[in-house]
Enzyme design. Sequence first.
Site, PDB file in Angstrom:
ATOM      1  N   PHE A 195      37.700  38.237  17.440  1.00  0.00           N
ATOM      2  CA  PHE A 195      37.287  38.000  18.859  1.00  0.00           C
ATOM      3  C   PHE A 195      36.782  39.491  19.186  1.00  0.00           C
ATOM      4  CE2 PHE A 195      37.867  39.188  23.233  1.00  0.00           C
ATOM      5  CZ  PHE A 195      37.293  37.592  24.336  1.00  0.00           C
TER       6      PHE A 195
ATOM      7  N   TYR B  71      39.521  31.676  15.392  1.00  0.00           N
ATOM      8  CA  TYR B  71      39.424  32.584  15.121  1.00  0.00           C
ATOM      9  C   TYR B  71      41.149  33.526  15.679  1.00  0.00           C
ATOM     10  CZ  TYR B  71      38.278  32.402  20.859  1.00  0.00           C
ATOM     11  OH  TYR B  71      38.321  32.704  21.747  1.00  0.00           O
ATOM     12  N   CYS B  72      40.667  34.944  15.185  1.00  0.00           N
ATOM     13  CA  CYS B  72      41.805  35.638  16.127  1.00  0.00           C
ATOM     14  C   CYS B  72      41.533  36.841  16.701  1.00  0.00           C
ATOM     15  CB  CYS B  72      43.797  35.313  15.544  1.00  0.00           C
ATOM     16  SG  CYS B  72      42.783  36.697  13.649  1.00  0.00           S
ATOM     17  N   GLN B  73      42.327  37.949  17.159  1.00  0.00           N
ATOM     18  CA  GLN B  73      41.829  39.571  17.410  1.00  0.00           C
ATOM     19  C   GLN B  73      41.123  40.176  16.447  1.00  0.00           C
ATOM     20  OE1 GLN B  73      42.469  39.637  19.890  1.00  0.00           O
ATOM     21  NE2 GLN B  73      40.860  41.688  20.958  1.00  0.00           N
TER      22      GLN B  73
END
Length: 126
Positions: free
Chosen positions: A115, A86-88
């Site tokens: 996120f 996952y990232c932002q």
Amino acid sequence: MNYLILIILCAAIIIYSVVTYIYQQRIMKTLTEEEFRAGYRKAQLIDVREPKEYEGGHILGARNIPLSQLKHRKAEIRPDKPVYIYCQNNVRSGRAAQTLRKNGCREIYNLKGGFKQWNGKIKKKG
């Protein structure tokens, strides 16, 4: 004549972006938070955001391997085990999935919405 070159260049960029996006969607499975939560404890959970973002809050149990370091740190990720990333907000996850795929990973899962959409437990540094 200059307008024609500009139009061709813009079209090429758009086509490249669309093809890349489709490829990324084919090599990783995007999961809802519920689906992600059901499987990530049995897998490698990787946060591909930069260290400052990670320190500001991350999913409990996640390792921070930023996209910018992923090629150099690929040995830290086992290709024979599922990888949950996952990232932002999902932009970097797609690029990370491409790198992971090149390294032999076949089971790549991505958190839908990144996120920013996570409502589960998080950990903060400091």
